[in-house]
Design a protein around this motif. Structure first.
Motif, PDB file in Angstrom:
ATOM      1  N   GLU A 179       4.555 -11.333  -4.780  1.00  0.00           N
ATOM      2  CA  GLU A 179       4.358 -12.310  -5.569  1.00  0.00           C
ATOM      3  C   GLU A 179       3.169 -13.052  -5.687  1.00  0.00           C
ATOM      4  N   ILE A 180       2.482 -13.079  -4.395  1.00  0.00           N
ATOM      5  CA  ILE A 180       1.272 -13.722  -4.534  1.00  0.00           C
ATOM      6  C   ILE A 180       0.148 -13.190  -5.080  1.00  0.00           C
ATOM      7  N   ILE A 181       0.127 -11.618  -4.857  1.00  0.00           N
ATOM      8  CA  ILE A 181      -0.801 -10.565  -5.396  1.00  0.00           C
ATOM      9  C   ILE A 181      -0.571 -10.662  -6.947  1.00  0.00           C
ATOM     10  N   HIS A 201       1.557  -1.184   2.931  1.00  0.00           N
ATOM     11  CA  HIS A 201       0.195  -1.666   3.397  1.00  0.00           C
ATOM     12  C   HIS A 201      -0.718  -0.863   2.817  1.00  0.00           C
ATOM     13  N   SER A 202      -0.681   0.504   2.735  1.00  0.00           N
ATOM     14  CA  SER A 202      -1.441   1.548   2.151  1.00  0.00           C
ATOM     15  C   SER A 202      -1.988   1.218   0.765  1.00  0.00           C
ATOM     16  N   LEU A 203      -0.701   0.938   0.094  1.00  0.00           N
ATOM     17  CA  LEU A 203      -0.739   0.846  -1.395  1.00  0.00           C
ATOM     18  C   LEU A 203      -1.866  -0.556  -1.630  1.00  0.00           C
ATOM     19  N   ILE A 204      -1.538  -1.592  -0.925  1.00  0.00           N
ATOM     20  CA  ILE A 204      -2.475  -2.713  -0.923  1.00  0.00           C
ATOM     21  C   ILE A 204      -3.970  -2.653  -0.823  1.00  0.00           C
ATOM     22  N   ILE A 205      -3.938  -1.762   0.243  1.00  0.00           N
ATOM     23  CA  ILE A 205      -5.392  -1.302   0.662  1.00  0.00           C
ATOM     24  C   ILE A 205      -5.946  -0.657  -0.286  1.00  0.00           C
ATOM     25  N   LEU A 206      -5.371   0.585  -0.787  1.00  0.00           N
ATOM     26  CA  LEU A 206      -5.735   1.313  -1.794  1.00  0.00           C
ATOM     27  C   LEU A 206      -6.352   0.636  -2.982  1.00  0.00           C
ATOM     28  N   GLU A 207      -5.273  -0.234  -3.528  1.00  0.00           N
ATOM     29  CA  GLU A 207      -5.660  -0.964  -4.790  1.00  0.00           C
ATOM     30  C   GLU A 207      -6.675  -1.876  -4.543  1.00  0.00           C
ATOM     31  N   SER A 208      -7.120  -2.212  -3.340  1.00  0.00           N
ATOM     32  CA  SER A 208      -7.988  -3.116  -3.212  1.00  0.00           C
ATOM     33  C   SER A 208      -9.511  -2.781  -3.597  1.00  0.00           C
ATOM     34  N   GLY A 209      -9.415  -1.401  -3.715  1.00  0.00           N
ATOM     35  CA  GLY A 209     -10.951  -0.471  -4.193  1.00  0.00           C
ATOM     36  C   GLY A 209     -11.643  -0.468  -3.007  1.00  0.00           C
ATOM     37  N   ASN A 210     -11.355  -0.670  -1.922  1.00  0.00           N
ATOM     38  CA  ASN A 210     -12.421  -0.663  -0.783  1.00  0.00           C
ATOM     39  C   ASN A 210     -11.903   0.633  -0.257  1.00  0.00           C
ATOM     40  N   THR A 260      -5.084 -15.880   2.197  1.00  0.00           N
ATOM     41  CA  THR A 260      -3.977 -16.518   3.265  1.00  0.00           C
ATOM     42  C   THR A 260      -2.808 -16.044   3.517  1.00  0.00           C
ATOM     43  N   ILE A 261      -2.110 -15.316   2.421  1.00  0.00           N
ATOM     44  CA  ILE A 261      -0.922 -14.659   2.783  1.00  0.00           C
ATOM     45  C   ILE A 261      -0.844 -13.409   3.569  1.00  0.00           C
ATOM     46  N   ILE A 262      -2.080 -12.703   3.340  1.00  0.00           N
ATOM     47  CA  ILE A 262      -2.542 -11.464   4.144  1.00  0.00           C
ATOM     48  C   ILE A 262      -2.552 -11.852   5.636  1.00  0.00           C
ATOM     49  N   SER A 263      -3.404 -12.967   5.780  1.00  0.00           N
ATOM     50  CA  SER A 263      -4.040 -13.423   6.974  1.00  0.00           C
ATOM     51  C   SER A 263      -2.559 -13.968   7.778  1.00  0.00           C
ATOM     52  N   GLU A 264      -1.780 -14.575   7.152  1.00  0.00           N
ATOM     53  CA  GLU A 264      -0.641 -15.214   7.701  1.00  0.00           C
ATOM     54  C   GLU A 264       0.516 -13.778   8.353  1.00  0.00           C
TER      55      GLU A 264
END
Length: 93
Positions: A59-61, A9-18, A71-75
């Motif tokens: 896969e969706i990213i 989860h940290s990697l996804i958030i970090l890669e968001s650039g936010n 959608t997938i993150i919300s789910e």
């Protein structure tokens, strides 16, 4: 498993650039650990679901469709909310 989930989860958030979102997320590490421990101790944690759920997110990213990613993150987080509600019911019994 807790560390791997946190890293995912940290990697996804970090890669968001936010940066602000990452800063907030980083403060929640202890909370996330308590949630894992609680769901595990109440036999609500299903480690067999985490891998496939995270693989689907990856896969969706990779497809780079912002709508599908949202959608997938919300789910994924709504699934967590369902677990919290189940925890409340179990603890009330």
């Amino acid at each position: 498993l807790i560390d791997l989930d946190e890293e995912f989860h940290s990697l996804i958030i970090l890669e968001s650039g936010n940066g602000k979102l990452y800063e907030v997320w980083s403060t929640l590490k202890a909370v996330n650990m308590m949630i894992f421990v609680s769901t595990y101790s109440l036999d609500l944690f299903n480690s067999g679901r985490q891998g496939p759920a995270h693989q689907k997110i990856v896969e969706i990213i990779k497809r780079k469709s912002e709508d599908d990613i949202q959608t997938i993150i919300s789910e994924h987080y709504n699934d967590s909310i369902d677990i919290f509600e189940l925890m409340d019911r179990v603890e009330e019994e």
